[in-house]
Design a protein around this motif. Structure first.
Motif, PDB file in Angstrom:
ATOM      1  N   LEU A 184     -25.028  82.298 -24.787  1.00 44.12           N
ATOM      2  CA  LEU A 184     -24.028  83.321 -25.122  1.00 44.12           C
ATOM      3  C   LEU A 184     -22.662  82.940 -24.554  1.00 44.12           C
ATOM      4  O   LEU A 184     -21.640  83.003 -25.252  1.00 44.12           O
ATOM      5  N   THR A 209     -28.949  79.083 -29.118  1.00 40.38           N
ATOM      6  CA  THR A 209     -28.363  80.416 -28.953  1.00 40.38           C
ATOM      7  C   THR A 209     -26.849  80.368 -29.130  1.00 40.38           C
ATOM      8  O   THR A 209     -26.257  81.248 -29.777  1.00 40.38           O
ATOM      9  N   HIS A 210     -26.232  79.354 -28.598  1.00 32.49           N
ATOM     10  CA  HIS A 210     -24.781  79.166 -28.752  1.00 32.49           C
ATOM     11  C   HIS A 210     -24.406  79.123 -30.236  1.00 32.49           C
ATOM     12  O   HIS A 210     -23.431  79.744 -30.674  1.00 32.49           O
ATOM     13  N   VAL A 267     -24.790  82.626 -31.860  1.00 33.02           N
ATOM     14  CA  VAL A 267     -23.668  83.515 -31.514  1.00 33.02           C
ATOM     15  C   VAL A 267     -22.486  83.249 -32.438  1.00 33.02           C
ATOM     16  O   VAL A 267     -21.856  84.171 -32.974  1.00 33.02           O
ATOM     17  N   GLY A 299     -21.215  79.976 -26.381  1.00 32.02           N
ATOM     18  CA  GLY A 299     -20.746  80.368 -27.709  1.00 32.02           C
ATOM     19  C   GLY A 299     -19.389  81.029 -27.662  1.00 32.02           C
ATOM     20  O   GLY A 299     -18.520  80.772 -28.506  1.00 32.02           O
TER      21      GLY A 299
END
Length: 556
Positions: free
Chosen positions: A29, A322-323, A326, A32
């Motif tokens: 997160l 995850t990056h 996002v 991102g």
């Protein structure tokens, strides 16, 4: 094995490791959020548009993490890749089919590099060369943004047009853009480190600069940015531009590989892990190839984003994925807001990126190291800025290799030229003394490089003089020979025969002996009476030979 240890082992062996899920999600997160302004800025600088930068971060970030070999690495558009891509985009007139054909080819080349196990060779690029081209890229990034800081665009692609556009920009500044750029620079350079882990400086600069632009209009802005999923781009090839596309694809592949694996080394040092170089290249290649089909600019492992990910708790491939997720959510929902971002804000962010890319750490200490290394770094930097990256790296690697071979050759020649062979035993020294200068022992001391071969015969000839009757060549520490070294040994043998000297060989491995027998003069050194397993045996036989010829040789 205990159940806890067994569970930990299974977790490590699993493709997805969920043992650090909270850290990976928070790291992804944070990375991102940091990547958002950089991706927009790199996309704008590339010529393909901000959205292309975001899709580059999404595609490369997700697939490089999914298939790559560095768990904590975050990938996306980087300065070096954008510099090359921007030049290609300008050279091909922005034709999407041609431009992104190069991106797809670059990805395929990276996959091939990984499958052919080329990852191990990246570490052979000398540090001054890496420092030079990275610093040169930093200079290029800054140069391309100078006019934008004043609300103007560079006059075409390339470093020189970017520099020549500065005087006009200085003489006719857009004051609103200049003010926003100054504010952006102030934020990114002074943002406290203790707050950076919570809210990154570039993101603050992006938000603040955009808000100021809304209240004080007049600065050029990005304009409409498409939302939703990208259109499929069909790569095309044109015979007139094929060479340009292939060359750019190769540069992107090599540069992306170097950039990614250097970042992998940084990640290893921070996480005390060991990445898989070839697997990382395959992952990067898959991300770039797939991204090219959807108009995404190519990327690589991003050092700053990787460091932020790790410091925020990211450790496995889940963080990199995850990056990307996002950024995907942002692209789908926030396109209209991004259209209001001023060019000056992104220019200010990129100036900070450019300065961070310059290797000031090395430049501060360069005067303490070898002058040649500093000269090499400066040369590569200049070639990067004013010629092109592939020329800079190629010239740098060749010159560094030649310099190393010269140093190695000098050391080998020095060893041959010493009065007494290195690592001589007391018994060997005594036997040479009893020979009265009529026996000369040459210890090659290690692998014979082609750099030393050229002068080897001359040094043996000059040291031998007129008194020497027997020359002993010790190959005990020579594991292999190349053709240059074989030719040099052949010259020594022929010179000795012309001067009526005998040549003995000691410590020669089977491989070296076979090569000399096949390639050198006939029957040299095939005669068993001239080949010995050790120097002592050769020296003992040499003394007996001198006695047989009537020479006075004292007993022990």
């Amino acid at each position: 094995m205990s159940s806890a240890t067994k569970g930990a082992s299974q977790s490590r062996d699993a493709y997805f490791d969920f043992s650090n899920l909270k850290g990976d999600l928070f790291g992804g997160l944070t990375a991102g959020i940091v990547a958002l302004p950089l991706a927009l800025a790199f996309g704008e600088a590339s010529g393909a548009g901000p959205i292309a930068g975001l899709w580059g971060a999404i595609f490369v970030g997700f697939f490089a993490a999914l298939f790559g070999g560095t768990g904590s690495q975050v990938s996306g558009p980087t300065g070096p890749m954008v510099v090359v891509f921007a030049g290609l985009y300008a050279a091909l007139g922005g034709n999407p089919g041609l431009v992104f054909a190069a991106a797809v080819l670059a990805g395929l080349m990276q996959i091939a590099f990984g499958l052919l196990r080329f990852g191990q060779y990246v570490k052979l690029v000398p540090y001054p060369v890496i420092s030079g081209f990275m610093s040169g890229i930093g200079v290029i990034i800054i140069a391309l943004q100078l006019a934008r800081l004043f609300g103007h665009e560079p006059d075409g692609g390339g470093t020189i047009p970017a520099f020549t556009a500065v005087p006009h920009a200085l003489a006719n500044p857009n004051l609103v853009a200049l003010g926003i750029a100054t504010l952006t620079l102030a934020i990114v350079f002074t943002w406290p480190k203790r707050l950076a882990s919570i809210v990154p400086g570039p993101l603050v600069a992006l938000v603040v600069g955009t808000l100021v632009s809304l209240f004080i209009p007049g600065a050029p802005i990005l304009g409409e940015i498409p939302t939703g999923f990208p259109d499929f781009v069909v790569p095309t090839f044109d015979t007139s531009t094929l060479l340009i596309v292939l060359e750019a694809a190769f540069i992107l592949a090599v540069l992306g590989s170097i950039d990614s694996l250097l970042t992998s080394l940084v990640a290893d040092n921070m996480t005390r892990t060991r990445h898989k170089s070839d697997k990382e290249l395959v992952g990067q290649g898959i991300g770039n190839a797939l991204g090219g089909f959807f108009g995404a600019i190519p990327g690589a492992g991003a050092t700053m984003r990787t460091v932020i990910n790790i410091r925020s708790g990211g450790r496995t491939r889940i963080s990199g994925m995850t990056h990307a997720a996002v950024l995907l959510a942002i692209v789908i929902s926030l396109g209209p807001l991004a259209s209001k971002i001023p060019h000056a804000v992104l220019a200010g962010i990129l100036v900070k990126v450019g300065i961070d890319t310059i290797d000031f750490s090395y430049l501060k200490r360069a005067h303490k190291g070898p002058r040649w290394d500093l000269a090499l770094m400066v040369l590569v930097l200049g070639l990067t800025v004013f010629v092109d990256l592939i020329t800079a790296v190629a010239v740098g690697v060749v010159l560094a290799a030649l310099a190393f071979i010269k140093k190695l050759a000098d050391d080998q020649i020095a060893a041959v030229g010493e009065a007494a062979p290195r690592q001589s035993s007391e018994e060997e020294v005594n036997m040479l003394s009893r020979a009265g200068g009529r026996v000369m022992l040459f210890d090659f001391g290690g692998p014979l490089s082609f750099g030393a071969a050229a002068d080897l015969g001359h040094h043996v000839r000059s040291r031998a003089g007129n008194k020497v009757e027997i020359i002993i060549l010790d190959f005990a520490r020579v594991p292999f020979l190349d053709v240059s070294a074989v030719t040099a040994v052949e010259t020594i043998i022929e010179d000795a025969e012309d001067n009526g000297r005998e040549v003995y060989f000691s410590g020669m491995s089977t491989h070296v002996a076979q090569l000399l027998e096949k390639f050198a003069a006939p029957n040299v050194p095939g005669q068993e009476e001239t080949r010995f397993s050790s120097r002592l045996e050769a020296l003992d036989t040499a003394l007996d030979r001198l006695r047989a010829k009537g020479a006075p040789v004292p007993a022990e």
